[in-house]
Design a protein around this motif. Structure first.
Motif, PDB file in Angstrom:
ATOM      1  N   THR A  79      -7.574  20.715  -5.215  1.00 45.60           N
ATOM      2  CA  THR A  79      -8.127  20.381  -3.311  1.00 45.60           C
ATOM      3  C   THR A  79      -6.957  21.007  -2.690  1.00 45.60           C
ATOM      4  O   THR A  79      -5.978  19.561  -2.471  1.00 45.60           O
ATOM      5  N   LEU A 118       5.330   8.677  -5.650  1.00 42.45           N
ATOM      6  CA  LEU A 118       4.701   7.384  -5.770  1.00 42.45           C
ATOM      7  C   LEU A 118       3.538   6.761  -4.947  1.00 42.45           C
ATOM      8  O   LEU A 118       2.757   5.973  -5.109  1.00 42.45           O
ATOM      9  N   ARG A 156       0.328  14.475   1.854  1.00 45.38           N
ATOM     10  CA  ARG A 156       0.217  15.207   0.674  1.00 45.38           C
ATOM     11  C   ARG A 156       1.253  16.195   1.135  1.00 45.38           C
ATOM     12  O   ARG A 156       1.973  17.242   0.038  1.00 45.38           O
ATOM     13  N   TYR A 176       0.197   8.234  -5.753  1.00 44.40           N
ATOM     14  CA  TYR A 176      -0.119   7.756  -7.340  1.00 44.40           C
ATOM     15  C   TYR A 176      -0.355   6.335  -7.352  1.00 44.40           C
ATOM     16  O   TYR A 176      -1.381   5.839  -7.915  1.00 44.40           O
ATOM     17  N   LYS A 177      -0.263   5.641  -6.428  1.00 47.70           N
ATOM     18  CA  LYS A 177      -0.632   4.286  -6.475  1.00 47.70           C
ATOM     19  C   LYS A 177      -0.938   3.817  -4.798  1.00 47.70           C
ATOM     20  O   LYS A 177       0.367   2.982  -4.788  1.00 47.70           O
ATOM     21  N   PRO A 178      -1.772   4.573  -4.263  1.00 50.02           N
ATOM     22  CA  PRO A 178      -1.557   5.219  -2.357  1.00 50.02           C
ATOM     23  C   PRO A 178      -2.731   3.042  -2.308  1.00 50.02           C
ATOM     24  O   PRO A 178      -1.772   2.622  -1.008  1.00 50.02           O
ATOM     25  N   ALA A 179      -3.387   2.224  -3.198  1.00 44.49           N
ATOM     26  CA  ALA A 179      -3.577   1.389  -2.872  1.00 44.49           C
ATOM     27  C   ALA A 179      -2.530   0.117  -3.205  1.00 44.49           C
ATOM     28  O   ALA A 179      -2.026  -0.502  -1.968  1.00 44.49           O
ATOM     29  N   HIS A 223       0.717   0.750  -0.883  1.00 44.83           N
ATOM     30  CA  HIS A 223       0.423   0.464   0.468  1.00 44.83           C
ATOM     31  C   HIS A 223       1.306   0.387   1.368  1.00 44.83           C
ATOM     32  O   HIS A 223       1.139   1.662   2.261  1.00 44.83           O
ATOM     33  N   TRP A 283      -3.171  10.452   4.432  1.00 47.07           N
ATOM     34  CA  TRP A 283      -3.055  10.658   3.436  1.00 47.07           C
ATOM     35  C   TRP A 283      -2.934  12.423   3.137  1.00 47.07           C
ATOM     36  O   TRP A 283      -1.794  13.056   2.410  1.00 47.07           O
TER      37      TRP A 283
END
Lengths: 247, 200
Positions: B44, B142, B164, B145-148, B151, B160
């Motif tokens: 994407t 990072l 990116r 890779y682990k956005p939750a 957070h 987001w």
């Protein structure tokens, strides 16, 4: 002065050095897919341990504001289109034919219809849905917590994984901890409305702690198991995506 | 222009083998991260989404998205830990005091008359400047890779798309750096300086 001074010809050592540096990219590019898979096999255990370490049931992921919901950002992905569930697209009049089976290593296997699910405590979460493809969308999902269903069927001590089957034959397998995370839900609502067919009606998985391909749509069966059967890691996982998929 | 001046060799800083190995590891892992990162990008595109332009296949590594992710999330440990070890090393050996850009270099650029010294100042500015960019690549990576779970880190990057974009921008900046670093390095110390970083 200070003009860039390059040698008029390269000696053998320099030529080899330059060749080595410039060919790294080409070499890597021509690496076989087997080698690429080996890199995954080699490093994925570390990545998985890292991912598992981060999942803590008492640590809730903060929710997003309602104003952040972006319905257009949520792209539709499925490997085979929207399935014809229970004979024909899942129309409202077919909803009473739907059954969710919960079985495997549990004390009380069950079959639940949507009315029974509605009797359970309802919850909702506004979370970021992150696709492995790189896009993300903030969505509100509503439904029942998987852990509340687990309390009803009571998994035995031997249960370590949870398998999900979908009406389109899509399969998924999860670690128990992520499945029992308080923010993991089986959703029948999206952004406050009844879940659309294309998004997984009547019931789909949702959680903020896993990538989108772990979040099965059109879920018909949940099985608690002690081992993942061979070839049963999940539709995409069997083709090379990482199994854990935690975010 | 002046034969005397070009013949006079500039002092070549002695590099320890340890630094040469770290330098080599960073080069290799950086290019693997870029190739696999562009593979992930193509799933994407950051610019234009699904309708955006993908990078040509020869620039990508891994063959398809899952393969690119294998390389990216495998090599990230090498990349990040090489930088971390280097950071600890320059701290313990006090190299940060003399090996990186300082007020002396800025002074040389402002009032200095010695062209060699000026080029050397630029050389030090450039290789010092890449360090925050590489750290930004890791931090933004990072956060994606682990956005939750991280957070609080993702939150620093606003949303987001911004996250990116920032992560992606470290690619052209790094590539531009590699190019300029090679050129200025040669100008500052000739190929002897370049060799001093690669030869055992």
């Amino acid at each position: 002065m200070n003009r860039l001074k390059l040698p008029s010809h390269l000696n053998r050592r320099q030529a080899i050095q330059l060749l080595g540096m410039s060919s790294i990219g080409y070499l890597l590019n021509s690496c076989s897919s087997e080698f690429t898979a080996k890199v995954g096999d080699l490093t994925e255990p570390l990545n998985q341990s890292f991912g598992e370490l981060l999942v803590k049931p008492q640590l809730l992921i903060p929710e997003f504001a309602k104003s952040a919901i972006d319905p257009k950002a949520l792209l539709l992905n499925s490997y085979d289109g929207t399935p014809e569930i229970v004979g024909g697209a899942f129309l409202k009049e077919n909803r009473d034919k739907y059954r969710l089976t919960i079985d495997g290593e549990v004390k009380f296997p069950m079959e639940l219809n949507l009315n029974a699910l509605k009797q359970l405590p309802q919850t909702s979460i506004i979370m970021q849905h992150v696709c492995v493809e790189g896009w993300a969308a903030i969505v509100q999902w509503g439904g029942v917590r998987l852990r509340d269903l687990a309390k009803m069927v009571q998994p035995k001590d031997s249960a370590r994984y949870v398998l999900f089957q979908s009406a389109d034959k899509y399969t998924e397998s999860w670690d128990l901890a992520s499945a029992l995370h308080p923010q993991t839900i089986l959703a029948d609502r999206m952004n406050g409305e009844i879940l659309p067919d294309d998004n997984g009606a009547p019931l789909r998985l949702a959680t903020p702690i896993k990538l989108g391909y772990k979040l099965s749509k059109w879920v018909t069966k949940v099985s608690f198991v002690s081992q993942i059967p061979k070839g049963g890691k999940g539709y995409w996982e069997e083709q090379g995506y990482e199994w854990f998929g935690g975010i | 222009m002046n034969n005397k001046q070009t013949k006079k060799s500039p002092p070549v800083p002695p590099q320890t083998n340890f630094v040469k190995i770290l330098h080599g590891l960073i080069i290799i892992s950086l290019f693997i991260m870029i190739g696999s990162g562009l593979q992930i990008y193509n799933a994407t595109p950051v610019f234009g989404g699904k309708d955006g332009l993908p990078f040509p296949k020869w620039m990508t590594l891994g063959g398809w998205l899952a393969g690119g992710r294998n390389w990216h999330f495998g090599t990230m440990w090498v990349f990040a830990f090489t930088l971390l070890i280097y950071g600890i090393y320059i701290f313990l050996t006090q190299r940060w005091k003399r090996k990186f850009v300082s007020g002396q270099d800025l002074k040389a650029l402002k009032v200095g008359q010695n062209p060699k010294r000026r080029i050397y100042a630029w050389h030090r500015i450039i290789y010092t400047g890449i360090i925050p960019v590489l750290i930004m690549a890791i931090v933004s990576g990072l956060a994606m890779y682990k956005p939750a779970q991280f957070h609080w880190l993702s939150w620093l990057f606003i949303d987001w798309q911004t996250l990116r974009t920032i992560h992606f921008l470290t690619v052209p900046i790094s590539l531009l750096f590699v190019f300029v670093h090679i050129i200025i390095g040669i100008r500052a110390g000739g190929l002897r300086l370049t060799r001093s970083m690669f030869q055992p």
